[in-house]
Design a protein around this motif. Structure first.
Motif, short mmCIF file in Angstrom:
data_model
loop_
_atom_site.label_atom_id
_atom_site.label_comp_id
_atom_site.label_asym_id
_atom_site.label_seq_id
_atom_site.Cartn_x
_atom_site.Cartn_y
_atom_site.Cartn_z
N LYS A 30 2.36 -10.85 -7.62
CA LYS A 30 2.82 -10.21 -8.85
C LYS A 30 2.83 -11.22 -10.00
O LYS A 30 2.40 -10.93 -11.12
CB LYS A 30 4.21 -9.62 -8.67
N VAL A 33 -0.78 -11.89 -10.95
CA VAL A 33 -1.32 -10.76 -11.71
C VAL A 33 -0.78 -10.78 -13.14
O VAL A 33 -1.51 -10.53 -14.09
CB VAL A 33 -1.00 -9.43 -11.00
N SER A 37 -3.80 -11.09 -15.60
CA SER A 37 -4.10 -9.75 -16.13
C SER A 37 -5.44 -9.19 -15.65
O SER A 37 -6.30 -8.82 -16.46
CB SER A 37 -4.08 -9.76 -17.66
N GLN A 39 -8.21 -6.56 -14.06
CA GLN A 39 -8.42 -5.12 -14.16
C GLN A 39 -8.26 -4.44 -12.81
O GLN A 39 -8.00 -3.25 -12.74
CB GLN A 39 -9.81 -4.83 -14.72
N GLN A 57 1.18 -2.62 -0.56
CA GLN A 57 2.16 -1.60 -0.91
C GLN A 57 3.35 -2.21 -1.65
O GLN A 57 3.86 -1.63 -2.62
CB GLN A 57 2.64 -0.89 0.35
N ALA A 60 2.31 -3.12 -5.24
CA ALA A 60 2.27 -1.93 -6.11
C ALA A 60 3.68 -1.51 -6.50
O ALA A 60 3.93 -1.17 -7.66
CB ALA A 60 1.55 -0.79 -5.38
N MET A 63 5.17 -3.90 -9.05
CA MET A 63 4.54 -3.76 -10.36
C MET A 63 4.74 -2.36 -10.95
O MET A 63 4.27 -2.10 -12.05
CB MET A 63 3.04 -4.06 -10.23
N ARG A 64 5.41 -1.52 -10.19
CA ARG A 64 5.60 -0.12 -10.61
C ARG A 64 4.26 0.51 -10.98
O ARG A 64 4.08 1.10 -12.03
CB ARG A 64 6.58 -0.01 -11.77
N SER A 65 3.32 0.32 -10.07
CA SER A 65 1.95 0.74 -10.29
C SER A 65 1.52 1.68 -9.17
O SER A 65 2.09 1.67 -8.08
CB SER A 65 1.05 -0.49 -10.31
N GLU A 66 0.50 2.45 -9.45
CA GLU A 66 -0.07 3.29 -8.40
C GLU A 66 -0.81 2.41 -7.41
O GLU A 66 -1.32 1.36 -7.76
CB GLU A 66 -1.05 4.29 -9.00
N GLU A 67 -0.87 2.90 -6.21
CA GLU A 67 -1.63 2.19 -5.19
C GLU A 67 -2.62 3.16 -4.59
O GLU A 67 -2.30 4.29 -4.29
CB GLU A 67 -0.69 1.70 -4.08
N ARG A 68 -3.83 2.71 -4.46
CA ARG A 68 -4.85 3.48 -3.76
C ARG A 68 -4.92 2.95 -2.35
O ARG A 68 -4.94 1.76 -2.14
CB ARG A 68 -6.21 3.36 -4.44
#
Length: 75
Positions: A30, A33, A37, A39, A57, A60, A63-68
Motif C-alpha cells: 500500500k 502504491v 501511483s 495504473q 485481498q 484492496a 486501499m478501499r479499492s475494488e479487487e478483481r
C-alpha cells in the motif's frame, strides 16, 4: 521478468530479510502504491508458503479499492 518481457514498462522487486505475514506485505505494498501511483497492481494468486491468497485481498481492502479476482489469461 515475464511481465517485462511481455511489455510492462517497469517492475519493482521488494525483498525482505525477515518472514512477513500477508497483512504486513499488504501494508508495505500500500505504501509503495501510494508512492508510485501505478495504473495497475497485479498480485499473485498463490503463495509458496501457505497458499492462502490473502495479500491481494488485504491490499484492496486497505486501499478501499475494488479487487478483481482470479485471472488465468490476459490478452
Amino acid at each position: 521478468r515475464t511481465a517485462l518481457a511481455l511489455g510492462a514498462d517497469r517492475a519493482i522487486l521488494v525483498e525482505s530479510d525477515v518472514e512477513l505475514q500477508p497483512l504486513a506485505v499488504a501494508k508495505l505494498l500500500k505504501a509503495l502504491v501510494g508512492r508510485e501511483s501505478p495504473q495497475l497492481v497485479i498480485c499473485g494468486k498463490q503463495a509458496i508458503d501457505d497458499d492462502a491468497n490473502q495479500t491481494g485481498q488485504m491490499l484492496a481492502a486497505l486501499m478501499r479499492s475494488e479487487e478483481r479476482r482470479v485471472g488465468k489469461e490476459c490478452r
